[in-house]
Enzyme design. Structure first.
Site, short mmCIF file in Angstrom:
data_model
loop_
_atom_site.label_atom_id
_atom_site.label_comp_id
_atom_site.label_asym_id
_atom_site.label_seq_id
_atom_site.Cartn_x
_atom_site.Cartn_y
_atom_site.Cartn_z
N LYS A 43 -5.41 4.07 8.82
CA LYS A 43 -5.82 5.04 7.80
C LYS A 43 -5.68 4.38 6.43
O LYS A 43 -4.58 4.26 5.90
CB LYS A 43 -4.98 6.31 7.87
N ASP A 74 1.48 -9.49 3.82
CA ASP A 74 0.67 -10.32 2.92
C ASP A 74 1.55 -11.23 2.07
O ASP A 74 1.17 -12.36 1.75
CB ASP A 74 -0.20 -9.45 2.02
N SER A 81 -1.12 5.21 7.36
CA SER A 81 -1.17 5.54 5.94
C SER A 81 -0.06 4.84 5.15
O SER A 81 -0.06 3.62 5.02
CB SER A 81 -1.10 7.07 5.78
#
Length: 437
Positions: free
Chosen positions: A323, A309, A298
């Site tokens: 999740k 990224d 999460s």
């Protein structure tokens, strides 16, 4: 005569009942069924009325309604649930970092109650429960048909009381019981220290209300301890089950000066939200390694995904939990609450990690570390009649050739050692490049 006619009467009655049900369904307009869900509510109220009037024992209406809501939400996803007043209050307590219990984060995985991660320095952690353990029973209650919040209520209790959880693990031939004494769990979500001169370490156990503020304090302390500057940092998100979204965004922002951190998309208006980094307060551009594993879930995946990224960090460890959804807590009129999945979140590159997790850049499984004394090897200087170097002898060990300057626990953490080696190699290579230039 009565006995001979009774089967016929029952058969006719059943046929009539079946005909009435079929006729009612046939005559009901299809558009009404599709457009008015409130008509379907009559079924619920009819059943409620029948149970209240005809069940063998008197029943509590509130319990029936709560049970019906739980059953409805159980058809959605593992993270949507109804919170009765006690559970709702416990949830608010969780985000403040203090509650009574064992110290584990749980979820439903493949229809089985599963430990996402044990929280460090808690009864569950000390007794040896691990991420991925399946909870088969809580005391004498099988967990197969109970929800997350009911399991939480069974696991929590007053300090000093005990609970037995029966665990199934891949290495077990059969489920094994663990009897654990409950404690007041006070979670220190941020821990920081210097591993070696110039190399910092911050461990985030979960994301609570004060995590970002405590994280900033930890960074300031590491900068004070390393006055000549940080050469690199290890950010440890292993076994971090997540928590508050805004805290994950703020932690990510310390390492990013611009660009998207995470965005969410859902059906409801206003659920599409973008969170971007700000230049103010950004850390220097030192090398950063983020540790993740199957217990990283999460909010911790939001941080790992954003830093990966943006190519701000190298991820090391094993694949994260996966999740990729956002839950909204909605208070209800009787002090209960609704925990509802309202959106999916996406990393800056537009990737949903739901049920997939984040693959680290360097896969390193946990391993056993054992130091071996290299002094047992003969060297040229130990051979008879070796000739001298001709230069002044220097018996000092070169920098970096000694053993790790880590604590006892750190020296047993193979993934952490690999992360520190990566940072040190990064620094050595940078020095080589600088000298070549």
């Amino acid at each position: 005569m009565f006995n001979r006619r009774w089967p016929l009467i029952v058969s006719v009655a059943l046929v009539m009942l079946a005909g009435w049900v079929s006729l009612g369904q046939w005559n009901r307009p299809a558009s009404a069924r599709a457009e008015s869900p409130y008509e379907e509510m009559k079924i619920f109220t009819d059943v409620l009325s029948i149970v209240r009037g005809s069940y063998v024992e008197e029943v509590n209406v509130r319990d029936l309604i709560y049970g019906g809501i739980n059953g409805m939400l159980a058809t959605l996803d593992p993270h949507s649930s109804f919170l009765d007043p006690d559970t709702y209050n416990e949830l608010k307590t969780d985000t403040r970092g203090e509650f009574g219990g064992l110290g584990i984060e749980i979820s439903i995985r493949d229809d089985v109650l599963t430990i996402i991660a044990p929280i460090e320095d808690t009864p569950a952690y000390r007794i040896g429960l691990k991420a991925g353990d399946q909870i088969v029973k809580i005391d004498d209650r099988l967990t197969k048909d109970i929800g997350i919040m009911e399991a939480v209520k069974l696991l929590r209790g007053p300090k000093g009381s005990s609970v037995t959880v029966t665990i199934m693990r891949e290495s077990f031939s059969k489920p094994k019981p663990f009897t654990i004494t409950r404690e007041i769990i006070r979670i220190e979500s941020v821990k920081a220290r210097t591993l070696e001169d110039g190399y910092g370490y911050i461990r985030l156990s979960q994301f609570q209300e004060r995590t970002a503020a405590d994280f900033e304090s930890a960074l300031q302390r590491l900068h004070r301890e390393n006055s000549t500057g940080l050469k690199g940092m290890v950010l440890d998100l292993r076994n971090n089950p997540g928590g508050l979204l805004d805290q994950a965004v703020k932690v990510s922002d310390y390492f990013l000066d611009s660009g998207l951190i995470v965005y969410t998309e859902g059906r409801e208006e206003g659920s599409e939200t973008k969170f971007a980094a700000q230049a103010d307060g950004t850390e220097p551009e030192y090398p950063l390694v983020v540790l993740i594993n199957g217990g990283s879930a999460s909010a911790s995946e939001i941080v790992a995904g954003a830093l990966k990224d943006h190519r701000r960090a190298i991820l090391l460890g094993t694949r994260s939990f996966g999740k990729g959804s956002v839950q909204t807590i909605i208070p209800l009129s009787d002090n209960s609450g609704l925990r509802l999945t309202t959106a999916r979140y996406y990393t800056p590159s537009g990737t949903s990690i739901q049920a997939l997790g984040i693959e680290p850049d360097i896969v390193v499984a946990p391993g056993e570390v054992r130091e071996v004394d290299d002094e047992e090897h003969y060297r040229e200087k130990d051979l008879d009649n070796h000739f001298a170097n001709g230069a002044a002898a220097d018996e000092k060990k070169p920098a970096g050739s000694g053993k790790y300057h880590l604590g006892p626990e750190d020296r047993e953490d193979y993934q952490l050692i690999r992360a520190l080696d990566l940072l040190k190699g990064w620094d050595v290579f940078r020095d080589i490049r600088r000298q070549a230039a």
